[in-house]
Design a protein around this motif. Structure first.
Motif, PDB file in Angstrom:
ATOM      1  N   CYS A  51     162.983  25.520  39.221  1.00  0.00           N
ATOM      2  CA  CYS A  51     164.328  26.027  38.629  1.00  0.00           C
ATOM      3  C   CYS A  51     165.260  26.290  39.916  1.00  0.00           C
ATOM      4  O   CYS A  51     166.520  26.139  39.675  1.00  0.00           O
ATOM      5  N   GLN A  52     164.914  26.705  41.027  1.00  0.00           N
ATOM      6  CA  GLN A  52     165.781  27.225  42.200  1.00  0.00           C
ATOM      7  C   GLN A  52     166.427  26.028  43.089  1.00  0.00           C
ATOM      8  O   GLN A  52     167.159  25.988  43.680  1.00  0.00           O
ATOM      9  N   ASP A  53     165.444  25.054  42.987  1.00  0.00           N
ATOM     10  CA  ASP A  53     165.726  23.763  43.614  1.00  0.00           C
ATOM     11  C   ASP A  53     167.130  23.074  43.193  1.00  0.00           C
ATOM     12  O   ASP A  53     167.095  22.403  42.173  1.00  0.00           O
ATOM     13  N   THR A  54     167.932  23.084  43.976  1.00  0.00           N
ATOM     14  CA  THR A  54     169.434  22.683  43.651  1.00  0.00           C
ATOM     15  C   THR A  54     169.374  21.045  43.684  1.00  0.00           C
ATOM     16  O   THR A  54     170.522  20.467  43.110  1.00  0.00           O
ATOM     17  N   SER A  55     168.450  20.298  44.500  1.00  0.00           N
ATOM     18  CA  SER A  55     168.573  19.029  44.930  1.00  0.00           C
ATOM     19  C   SER A  55     167.977  18.372  43.368  1.00  0.00           C
ATOM     20  O   SER A  55     168.102  17.182  43.379  1.00  0.00           O
ATOM     21  N   ARG A  56     167.210  18.923  42.464  1.00  0.00           N
ATOM     22  CA  ARG A  56     166.960  18.432  41.326  1.00  0.00           C
ATOM     23  C   ARG A  56     168.083  18.212  40.337  1.00  0.00           C
ATOM     24  O   ARG A  56     168.983  18.772  40.482  1.00  0.00           O
ATOM     25  N   ASP A  57     167.757  16.983  39.561  1.00  0.00           N
ATOM     26  CA  ASP A  57     168.819  16.789  38.726  1.00  0.00           C
ATOM     27  C   ASP A  57     168.812  17.795  37.511  1.00  0.00           C
ATOM     28  O   ASP A  57     167.853  17.978  36.732  1.00  0.00           O
ATOM     29  N   GLN A  58     169.810  18.657  37.387  1.00  0.00           N
ATOM     30  CA  GLN A  58     170.275  19.530  36.507  1.00  0.00           C
ATOM     31  C   GLN A  58     170.391  19.106  35.110  1.00  0.00           C
ATOM     32  O   GLN A  58     170.267  19.975  34.195  1.00  0.00           O
ATOM     33  N   SER A  59     170.827  17.714  35.075  1.00  0.00           N
ATOM     34  CA  SER A  59     171.134  17.442  33.524  1.00  0.00           C
ATOM     35  C   SER A  59     169.905  16.727  32.781  1.00  0.00           C
ATOM     36  O   SER A  59     170.259  16.401  31.569  1.00  0.00           O
ATOM     37  N   ILE A  60     168.921  16.890  33.344  1.00  0.00           N
ATOM     38  CA  ILE A  60     167.710  16.358  32.402  1.00  0.00           C
ATOM     39  C   ILE A  60     166.577  17.401  32.417  1.00  0.00           C
ATOM     40  O   ILE A  60     166.114  18.211  33.539  1.00  0.00           O
ATOM     41  N   ILE A  61     166.094  17.556  31.227  1.00  0.00           N
ATOM     42  CA  ILE A  61     165.090  18.835  31.144  1.00  0.00           C
ATOM     43  C   ILE A  61     163.791  17.867  30.319  1.00  0.00           C
ATOM     44  O   ILE A  61     163.945  17.294  29.301  1.00  0.00           O
ATOM     45  N   CYS A  62     162.625  18.153  30.912  1.00  0.00           N
ATOM     46  CA  CYS A  62     161.636  17.468  30.348  1.00  0.00           C
ATOM     47  C   CYS A  62     160.502  18.720  29.606  1.00  0.00           C
ATOM     48  O   CYS A  62     160.345  19.763  30.221  1.00  0.00           O
ATOM     49  N   VAL A  63     160.711  18.435  28.482  1.00  0.00           N
ATOM     50  CA  VAL A  63     159.708  19.595  27.604  1.00  0.00           C
ATOM     51  C   VAL A  63     158.566  19.307  27.591  1.00  0.00           C
ATOM     52  O   VAL A  63     157.904  18.273  27.064  1.00  0.00           O
ATOM     53  N   VAL A  64     157.569  20.253  28.057  1.00  0.00           N
ATOM     54  CA  VAL A  64     156.124  20.063  28.068  1.00  0.00           C
ATOM     55  C   VAL A  64     155.261  20.987  27.450  1.00  0.00           C
ATOM     56  O   VAL A  64     155.987  22.163  27.115  1.00  0.00           O
ATOM     57  N   GLN A  65     154.087  21.061  27.036  1.00  0.00           N
ATOM     58  CA  GLN A  65     153.268  22.035  26.100  1.00  0.00           C
ATOM     59  C   GLN A  65     152.664  23.309  27.059  1.00  0.00           C
ATOM     60  O   GLN A  65     152.790  24.534  26.650  1.00  0.00           O
ATOM     61  N   ASP A  66     152.443  22.812  28.246  1.00  0.00           N
ATOM     62  CA  ASP A  66     151.411  23.754  29.170  1.00  0.00           C
ATOM     63  C   ASP A  66     152.001  23.819  30.484  1.00  0.00           C
ATOM     64  O   ASP A  66     152.400  22.734  30.965  1.00  0.00           O
ATOM     65  N   PRO A  67     151.709  24.826  31.318  1.00  0.00           N
ATOM     66  CA  PRO A  67     151.964  24.698  32.691  1.00  0.00           C
ATOM     67  C   PRO A  67     151.466  23.708  33.326  1.00  0.00           C
ATOM     68  O   PRO A  67     151.870  23.064  34.205  1.00  0.00           O
ATOM     69  N   LYS A  68     150.068  23.235  32.794  1.00  0.00           N
ATOM     70  CA  LYS A  68     149.308  22.227  33.559  1.00  0.00           C
ATOM     71  C   LYS A  68     149.712  20.870  33.347  1.00  0.00           C
ATOM     72  O   LYS A  68     149.691  20.050  34.368  1.00  0.00           O
ATOM     73  N   ASP A  69     150.669  20.553  32.387  1.00  0.00           N
ATOM     74  CA  ASP A  69     151.393  19.346  32.034  1.00  0.00           C
ATOM     75  C   ASP A  69     152.578  19.502  33.423  1.00  0.00           C
ATOM     76  O   ASP A  69     152.806  18.252  33.702  1.00  0.00           O
ATOM     77  N   VAL A  70     153.207  20.556  33.677  1.00  0.00           N
ATOM     78  CA  VAL A  70     154.118  20.496  34.652  1.00  0.00           C
ATOM     79  C   VAL A  70     153.662  19.869  35.999  1.00  0.00           C
ATOM     80  O   VAL A  70     153.992  19.170  36.639  1.00  0.00           O
ATOM     81  N   ILE A  71     152.277  20.524  36.232  1.00  0.00           N
ATOM     82  CA  ILE A  71     151.565  20.204  37.452  1.00  0.00           C
ATOM     83  C   ILE A  71     151.404  18.517  37.385  1.00  0.00           C
ATOM     84  O   ILE A  71     151.550  17.785  38.451  1.00  0.00           O
ATOM     85  N   ALA A  72     150.952  18.009  36.278  1.00  0.00           N
ATOM     86  CA  ALA A  72     150.736  16.803  35.921  1.00  0.00           C
ATOM     87  C   ALA A  72     151.976  15.824  36.310  1.00  0.00           C
ATOM     88  O   ALA A  72     151.589  14.658  36.790  1.00  0.00           O
ATOM     89  N   MET A  73     152.863  16.228  35.876  1.00  0.00           N
ATOM     90  CA  MET A  73     154.114  15.478  35.770  1.00  0.00           C
ATOM     91  C   MET A  73     154.806  15.614  37.614  1.00  0.00           C
ATOM     92  O   MET A  73     155.218  14.541  38.108  1.00  0.00           O
ATOM     93  N   GLU A  74     154.585  16.733  38.139  1.00  0.00           N
ATOM     94  CA  GLU A  74     154.934  16.921  39.385  1.00  0.00           C
ATOM     95  C   GLU A  74     154.091  15.980  40.456  1.00  0.00           C
ATOM     96  O   GLU A  74     154.241  15.304  41.371  1.00  0.00           O
ATOM     97  N   LYS A  75     152.793  15.794  40.076  1.00  0.00           N
ATOM     98  CA  LYS A  75     151.893  14.823  40.862  1.00  0.00           C
ATOM     99  C   LYS A  75     152.449  13.553  40.909  1.00  0.00           C
ATOM    100  O   LYS A  75     152.170  12.806  41.719  1.00  0.00           O
ATOM    101  N   MET A  76     153.006  13.277  39.712  1.00  0.00           N
ATOM    102  CA  MET A  76     153.576  11.817  39.653  1.00  0.00           C
ATOM    103  C   MET A  76     154.773  11.491  40.770  1.00  0.00           C
ATOM    104  O   MET A  76     154.929  10.569  40.973  1.00  0.00           O
ATOM    105  N   LYS A  77     155.448  12.578  41.164  1.00  0.00           N
ATOM    106  CA  LYS A  77     156.511  12.453  42.061  1.00  0.00           C
ATOM    107  C   LYS A  77     157.600  11.638  41.604  1.00  0.00           C
ATOM    108  O   LYS A  77     158.387  11.068  42.439  1.00  0.00           O
ATOM    109  N   GLU A  78     158.004  11.197  40.169  1.00  0.00           N
ATOM    110  CA  GLU A  78     158.904  10.378  39.807  1.00  0.00           C
ATOM    111  C   GLU A  78     159.944  10.941  39.037  1.00  0.00           C
ATOM    112  O   GLU A  78     160.966  10.435  38.713  1.00  0.00           O
ATOM    113  N   PHE A  79     159.532  12.098  38.750  1.00  0.00           N
ATOM    114  CA  PHE A  79     160.561  12.843  37.768  1.00  0.00           C
ATOM    115  C   PHE A  79     161.161  14.015  38.605  1.00  0.00           C
ATOM    116  O   PHE A  79     160.595  15.031  39.382  1.00  0.00           O
TER     117      PHE A  79
END
Lengths: 198, 247
Positions: free
Chosen positions: A72-100
């Protein structure tokens, strides 16, 4: 009764962990006894620190040791898109992908008609507040492709669509490395529906 | 013994890291639970077939304890139910009610067919209140607390106007209506409708048209009746009430 008190307490503690039965707990407890004292201390500190220092980000609900979280602090990330996930583990899975490169919102659960878990029992109100405050253009619903996940996605899209924010759902279909001949009809029809031009 | 069983998935429960315990309602052996090993893995062939509301043919290794699902082939996925939150809520309600009110391995062809027909109705139609109530009334008989609707539950008479008494477990005729001061007044049409709902197969019903206020009255009546006799808390009912507010 058969063990000295410190070790029987350790065994009891291990049995509180998921998937650990009494025999595994005994094995783990005796393994701990044979570990170096420094390693045991480090292990114990990690357990305590994980519990004490981690909190939920007040913006997105992800687990973090600083509030707001690093995403949330990272200003370089696209502020206009929010990805809704069920679980904190899903955030880790998405971050591993490195494309979002957008932001996240963690619901901490899903609407489950079978279990009587309604919209009020998950982190939906915070999401609605975020959409009012932040300038969001797209909401990606990345809940699991099962009854609970679908119900959650449908509910959120019904709530959000009138506000004009683009609401999208992640694609369903064949897993990479899967076999077409072994796919079931639901997966195949979803895959066919979601086909795209090459 | 390995058996081929066609059935509808009532519920699933996670078991360990990758397994699921699936509760299925079948025509052949009634309700049973079986473990589907590895069904939670992304590439598992059983991932889709072990989702709630799926009607499929299962190859089950039947044991005295927990049976094991070896394979499954989807026959009907009721896809449009899972893609509509209101339909999902109604389907979850009837499926949970079936799970709570039926015993293990106690087959009942009539109830199975009615469950399947009600699911098909929910899939195809938007107005699902009446079929849900029809199925509920039939299921109350399975639970052992069916209301008496064809005659007065006290004297057995048939003199209108009727009232519905929750405490007396059914309708009361004109002579016996004073037995329950809290009984709900029923028009002749509603008393007749209740009788039809409890007995007629859903397959035989083409189009159902009941006034909104009558639907609401019947809903309140069934809710109060279930709360009095049902005994099990139905979790999906809470959700159904929340979702109804969405409409």
């Amino acid at each position: 009764m058969y063990y000295p008190e410190p070790i029987s307490k350790l065994i009891d503690s291990f049995t509180k962990l998921p998937g650990i039965g009494p025999k595994t707990a005994v094995r783990l407890a005796f393994f701990v006894l044979n570990m170096k004292e420094d390693d045991v201390l480090e292990f114990a500190n990690s357990l305590v620190n994980a519990k004490r220092e981690l909190t939920h980000c007040s913006t997105c609900g992800h687990i973090t040791d600083q509030d707001p979280c690093s995403i949330c602090q990272d200003t370089s990330r696209d502020q206009s898109i929010i990805c809704v996930v069920q679980d904190p583990k899903d955030v880790i899975a998405m971050e591993k992908m490195k494309e979002f490169h957008g932001k996240y919102h963690v619901l901490h659960g899903a609407i489950s008609p079978m279990d009587g878990i309604g919209p009020e029992d998950i982190n939906v109100p915070d999401l609605i507040n975020r959409l009012k405050d932040e300038e969001v253009e797209e909401l990606i619903l990345a809940t699991n492709p099962n009854i609970e996940g679908e119900a959650t996605a449908m509910y959120i899209s019904r709530l959000v669509k009138p506000s004009g924010i683009r609401t999208t759902r992640i694609a369903h279909g064949l897993p990479v490395g899967g076999d077409l001949e072994y796919a079931d009809e639901v997966t195949l029809s979803k895959a066919l529906e979601g086909r795209r031009d090459l | 013994m390995l058996e081929k069983i066609k059935g509808l998935v009532l519920k699933t429960q996670d078991y360990g890291e990758t397994h699921k315990i699936v509760t299925i309602y079948s025509k052949k052996i009634g309700k049973f639970s079986a473990i589907a090993r590895g069904a939670k893995k992304t590439k598992s062939r059983m991932a889709a077939v072990t989702q709630p509301f799926i009607y499929a043919e299962f190859f089950v290794y039947i044991q005295t304890g927990l049976s094991t699902i070896q394979q499954g082939e989807i026959i009907h996925s009721f896809r449009s139910i899972r893609e509509d939150i209101i339909k999902t809520a109604y389907a979850a309600y009837i499926v949970e009610l079936t799970d709570k009110l039926s015993d293990d391995k106690d087959p009942d062809t009539f109830i199975f067919e009615q469950l399947f027909e009600t699911m098909k109705w929910i899939e195809k139609n938007d107005d699902v209140n009446i079929p849900t109530m029809m199925y509920e009334l039939k299921l109350y008989g399975k639970g052992g607390f069916a209301p008496t609707l064809d005659r007065c539950s006290n004297c057995g008479g048939n003199t209108p106007p009727f009232v519905f008494s929750i405490a007396e477990g059914g309708i009361l005729c004109h002579h016996c209506r004073s037995m329950d001061r809290e009984a709900i007044q029923l028009s002749e049409l509603l008393a007749k409708l209740l009788r039809i709902f409890a007995t007629v197969n859903l397959q035989r019903v083409g189009n159902i048209s009941v006034k909104k206020e009558n639907q609401q009255l019947l809903r309140q009546l069934l809710d109060a009746y279930y709360d009095y006799y049902g005994g099990y808390y139905i979790k999906s009912k809470k959700f159904l009430k929340q979702i109804d507010l969405l409409k």
